[in-house]
Structures are given as structure tokens and as C-alpha cells.
Design a protein around this motif. Sequence first.
Motif, PDB file in Angstrom:
ATOM      1  N   ALA A  90       0.817  -1.220   0.000  1.00 35.50           N
ATOM      2  CA  ALA A  90       0.000   0.000   0.000  1.00 35.50           C
ATOM      3  C   ALA A  90       0.852   1.273   0.000  1.00 35.50           C
ATOM      4  CB  ALA A  90      -0.935   0.004   1.203  1.00 35.50           C
ATOM      5  N   THR A  91       2.111   1.164   0.391  1.00 35.46           N
ATOM      6  CA  THR A  91       2.973   2.351   0.461  1.00 35.46           C
ATOM      7  C   THR A  91       3.788   2.570  -0.804  1.00 35.46           C
ATOM      8  OG1 THR A  91       4.898   1.186   1.389  1.00 35.46           O
ATOM      9  CG2 THR A  91       3.228   1.992   2.953  1.00 35.46           C
ATOM     10  N   LEU A  92       3.676   1.676  -1.770  1.00 36.24           N
ATOM     11  CA  LEU A  92       4.503   1.755  -2.969  1.00 36.24           C
ATOM     12  C   LEU A  92       3.885   2.674  -4.018  1.00 36.24           C
ATOM     13  CD1 LEU A  92       5.492  -1.998  -3.276  1.00 36.24           C
ATOM     14  CD2 LEU A  92       6.879  -0.122  -2.395  1.00 36.24           C
ATOM     15  N   PRO A  93       4.728   3.467  -4.682  1.00 29.75           N
ATOM     16  CA  PRO A  93       4.205   4.322  -5.755  1.00 29.75           C
ATOM     17  C   PRO A  93       3.812   3.476  -6.970  1.00 29.75           C
ATOM     18  CG  PRO A  93       6.597   4.501  -5.612  1.00 29.75           C
ATOM     19  CD  PRO A  93       6.158   3.649  -4.460  1.00 29.75           C
ATOM     20  N   ALA A  94       2.904   4.006  -7.764  1.00 29.92           N
ATOM     21  CA  ALA A  94       2.379   3.262  -8.923  1.00 29.92           C
ATOM     22  C   ALA A  94       3.458   2.925  -9.942  1.00 29.92           C
ATOM     23  CB  ALA A  94       1.254   4.059  -9.580  1.00 29.92           C
ATOM     24  N   TRP A  95       4.492   3.772 -10.103  1.00 25.71           N
ATOM     25  CA  TRP A  95       5.512   3.550 -11.124  1.00 25.71           C
ATOM     26  C   TRP A  95       6.374   2.318 -10.860  1.00 25.71           C
ATOM     27  CZ3 TRP A  95      10.367   3.246  -9.249  1.00 25.71           C
ATOM     28  CH2 TRP A  95      10.664   3.926  -8.066  1.00 25.71           C
ATOM     29  N   ILE A  96       6.378   1.819  -9.623  1.00 27.89           N
ATOM     30  CA  ILE A  96       7.260   0.686  -9.299  1.00 27.89           C
ATOM     31  C   ILE A  96       6.816  -0.597 -10.016  1.00 27.89           C
ATOM     32  CG2 ILE A  96       6.247  -0.299  -7.200  1.00 27.89           C
ATOM     33  CD1 ILE A  96       9.179  -0.045  -6.080  1.00 27.89           C
ATOM     34  N   TYR A  97       5.529  -0.749 -10.253  1.00 29.31           N
ATOM     35  CA  TYR A  97       5.028  -1.964 -10.890  1.00 29.31           C
ATOM     36  C   TYR A  97       5.463  -2.084 -12.351  1.00 29.31           C
ATOM     37  CZ  TYR A  97       2.454  -2.404  -6.581  1.00 29.31           C
ATOM     38  OH  TYR A  97       2.136  -2.512  -5.253  1.00 29.31           O
ATOM     39  N   PRO A  98       5.298  -1.056 -13.176  1.00 31.37           N
ATOM     40  CA  PRO A  98       5.817  -1.192 -14.548  1.00 31.37           C
ATOM     41  C   PRO A  98       7.344  -1.302 -14.584  1.00 31.37           C
ATOM     42  CG  PRO A  98       4.733   0.946 -14.258  1.00 31.37           C
ATOM     43  CD  PRO A  98       4.497   0.152 -13.013  1.00 31.37           C
ATOM     44  N   ALA A  99       8.040  -0.616 -13.684  1.00 35.01           N
ATOM     45  CA  ALA A  99       9.503  -0.732 -13.640  1.00 35.01           C
ATOM     46  C   ALA A  99       9.910  -2.164 -13.285  1.00 35.01           C
ATOM     47  CB  ALA A  99      10.081   0.251 -12.629  1.00 35.01           C
ATOM     48  N   TYR A 100       9.197  -2.778 -12.346  1.00 34.80           N
ATOM     49  CA  TYR A 100       9.466  -4.165 -11.971  1.00 34.80           C
ATOM     50  C   TYR A 100       9.191  -5.099 -13.147  1.00 34.80           C
ATOM     51  CZ  TYR A 100       9.566  -8.422  -9.185  1.00 34.80           C
ATOM     52  OH  TYR A 100       9.888  -9.662  -8.690  1.00 34.80           O
ATOM     53  N   ASN A 101       8.081  -4.857 -13.860  1.00 31.67           N
ATOM     54  CA  ASN A 101       7.737  -5.693 -15.022  1.00 31.67           C
ATOM     55  C   ASN A 101       8.811  -5.631 -16.101  1.00 31.67           C
ATOM     56  OD1 ASN A 101       5.347  -6.417 -13.799  1.00 31.67           O
ATOM     57  ND2 ASN A 101       4.095  -5.013 -15.001  1.00 31.67           N
TER      58      ASN A 101
END
Length: 166
Positions: free
Chosen positions: A61-72
Motif C-alpha cells: 500500500a505504500t509503494l508508488p504506482a511507477w514501481i510496478y511497470p519498472a518491476y515488469n
Amino acid sequence: MDTFSHALWGYGLFGFRKSPRLAYPKFAALMGAMPDLISFGALFFMRVIDGSYTWGKPALATLPAWIYPAYNVGHSFVVAFTVIGLVALWRKEIAFAMLAWPFHITLDFPFHSLEYFPTPMFWPVSDFKMDGIPWSHWYIWFPNVAGIIILLAYRDRQKRRALRQP
């Protein structure tokens, strides 16, 4: 798997060549860690700079939205092999060290659960993810450390043997 272990696996497996001029050990270590660095490494530095860093696994819940595409992007075989293929056309000698990147993905997909950053190994072609055993379990963590120690001892022995030969 933790980022430091990925760097050591990359260093040990892809940072050595028979010809020292073709070996890029520091680059191989960087490529081994790179998928985590482009997502969580960037987050770490941002949180250190703004003073909000706390030790441990961040809550989703504390993670910014951009981290998910960067991880992908960082954890996709499709992206990794495309980039490595393009780099091989330009600088073939460093492409071998870059194989630490897909090896990172290979280590991650069986050791990340669906609950916390499962590995999207075929993104953007497929959203397939595997429900793995988290690497933080002792029966995964200790063999990982033992494997790294054995690999680095082997590489050190190889290096010493090469230095002794005329």
C-alpha cells in the motif's frame, strides 16, 4: 532473492571469461542486480533522499504506482533478451556479462510468491506468473548462500591457478 545475492551470482557466473580482456566482472554484478535496482533501488534512493526510508520489506500500500511497470520491465525475459540481442550487435564482448540479467529472472520466478511481486517473466507478451516459495525461507536462503560461497571459491581457485601458469 535479495539484490546482493543476485549481484554475486551475476559476478560469479558471468563475470569471468578465459580471456581477461573479455571479462567484465563488475558489469556482470551490476547486470545481476539491475532488475531490482530499476524498481526497488530507485525507490530506496528516493526514500533516503526524502527521509522516509524504513528498514524491511515495504508494504504494498505504500509503494508508488511507477514501481510496478519498472518491476515488469526489469523482470521480463522478453525485455532482457531483446536488449541483450541489440547490445550483442553493437558490443558483443559485453553481451555475455549481460546474461546475469535473465539469470536474475530465472532465480526470481520460483522464489517469489503471488502475494509479493511475482515475477512477470514473459511480460508484455503474457501476464503469466508463478506462485513460488519466498526466498526468505531458511531452506531457500541457506542453500543460496552456500551456492554463492562455493561458486566464488571456485572462481577464486581458477583465478589463482591462472596466475601461477606461465
